[in-house]
Design a protein around this motif. Structure first.
Motif, PDB file in Angstrom:
ATOM      1  N   TYR A   1       0.832  -1.212   0.000  1.00 45.37           N
ATOM      2  CA  TYR A   1       0.000   0.000   0.000  1.00 45.37           C
ATOM      3  C   TYR A   1       0.865   1.260   0.000  1.00 45.37           C
TER       4      TYR A   1
ATOM      5  N   HIS B   1       1.177   4.046  -2.883  1.00 45.27           N
ATOM      6  CA  HIS B   1       0.869   5.429  -2.546  1.00 45.27           C
ATOM      7  C   HIS B   1       2.041   6.351  -2.869  1.00 45.27           C
ATOM      8  N   ARG B   2       3.264   5.889  -2.651  1.00 46.39           N
ATOM      9  CA  ARG B   2       4.443   6.706  -2.951  1.00 46.39           C
ATOM     10  C   ARG B   2       4.579   6.933  -4.447  1.00 46.39           C
TER      11      ARG B   2
ATOM     12  N   ARG C   1       2.239   7.092  -6.587  1.00 47.70           N
ATOM     13  CA  ARG C   1       1.239   8.078  -7.006  1.00 47.70           C
ATOM     14  C   ARG C   1       1.677   9.484  -6.640  1.00 47.70           C
TER      15      ARG C   1
END
Length: 301
Positions: free
Chosen positions: A237, A241-242, A244
């Motif tokens: 996750y 997220h990084r 993005r």
């Protein structure tokens, strides 16, 4: 004092009457699945015999015999209850494959030329419990006497002060469970003794400390596996997220800004070159024209 004396006499009379009514009832215990035979008072010169059955569950039924007509009859009785022999010879009642529903009161009434006689029975059905002995997750012995009637009694060797647990079922049977907790860690072998009217049983078991550890492993292994999966999910996750965030912060690719001065700078060298080229051309033309003029003529000024 007179009132007290009358009260005592009435109490004694009632007690005697109750004892007389119940003294003639004979209790018969039969293990479930077996056959049972109930007899009538032996008498000669029988005129009529009647069996009255009053079960605990369900409606009453009756079997009858009349000697003057040499005929038998029945009302609402199941096929599992019938005459054991010929009623005129021996009016005994046979119950085949006794079930819990057969439990209740049975009365044989005989009418003879010598008078009337009866015999009463209270039929109790015994259900032997199913005995199991195992080790629980804490390494203790667990003894269970399941679905017995009446409730079984459980004892341990060596002795244990454990309090048994009881569970009543709708059909009248009772399950008894007892846990043996050893005070010493060196004690591993235990014996469960079940006492019951349908028969006694006993079983022994050895609960090693390894059994306790192995049972704990059954709990720890899934927890470890679940923790690993959770950790991998969290890492994935954050990685997603990084990516993005990095994609969002990257500056967009745009076309370079075009200024008019750049066009002027590009055109101006070309204009200068053309002017110079024109100047040279004009000079060459003048020189050529001067060479082609006839002698004595000069170019116009």
């Amino acid at each position: 004092m007179k009132i007290d004396g009358k009260t005592v006499c009435v109490f004694v009379l009632l007690t005697t009457t109750k004892a007389a009514r119940t003294a003639g009832i004979k209790t018969v215990s039969v293990t479930i699945g077996n056959n049972s035979v109930l007899t009538c008072p032996p008498n000669s010169n029988v005129i009529m015999v009647t069996w009255k059955i009053i079960p605990k569950v369900g409606g009453a039924c009756a079997l009858g015999y009349r000697a003057d007509q040499n005929r038998t009859g029945r009302t609402s009785c199941s096929d599992s209850m019938n005459w054991k022999f010929r009623p005129d010879y021996n009016p005994a009642l046979e119950i085949q494959q006794v079930d819990i529903t057969h439990e209740g009161k049975y009365i044989c009434e005989v009418v003879t030329t010598d008078g009337n006689f009866d015999k009463k029975y209270h039929l109790t059905v015994l259900v032997p419990p199913r005995l199991t002995l195992s080790c629980d997750v804490e390494g203790n012995s667990v003894c269970e006497a399941a679905a017995g009637k009446p409730a079984a009694q459980i004892s341990w060797v060596p002795e244990s002060n454990s309090c048994p647990e009881r569970k009543n079922h709708d059909n009248g049977t009772v399950t008894v469970l007892s846990r043996f907790t050893a005070e010493s860690t060196n004690l591993t072998n235990t014996t469960c003794i079940m006492s019951h009217l349908a028969g006694n049983q006993s079983k022994s078991i050895t609960c090693h400390p390894s059994d306790k550890n192995s049972n704990n492993l059954h709990i720890y292994i899934p927890l470890i596996f679940l923790s690993i999966i959770t950790l991998l999910a969290v890492v994935y996750y954050f990685k997603l997220h990084r990516d993005r965030l990095c994609h969002k912060t990257k500056p967009p690719e745009t076309d370079p800004v075009h200024f008019p001065e750049d066009d002027a700078m590009e055109v101006e060298p070309y204009t200068t070159y053309v002017q110079k080229e024109n100047t040279i051309y004009c000079s060459v033309s003048d020189l050529t024209l001067g060479q082609n003029i006839p002698h004595g003529l000069s170019p116009a000024r």
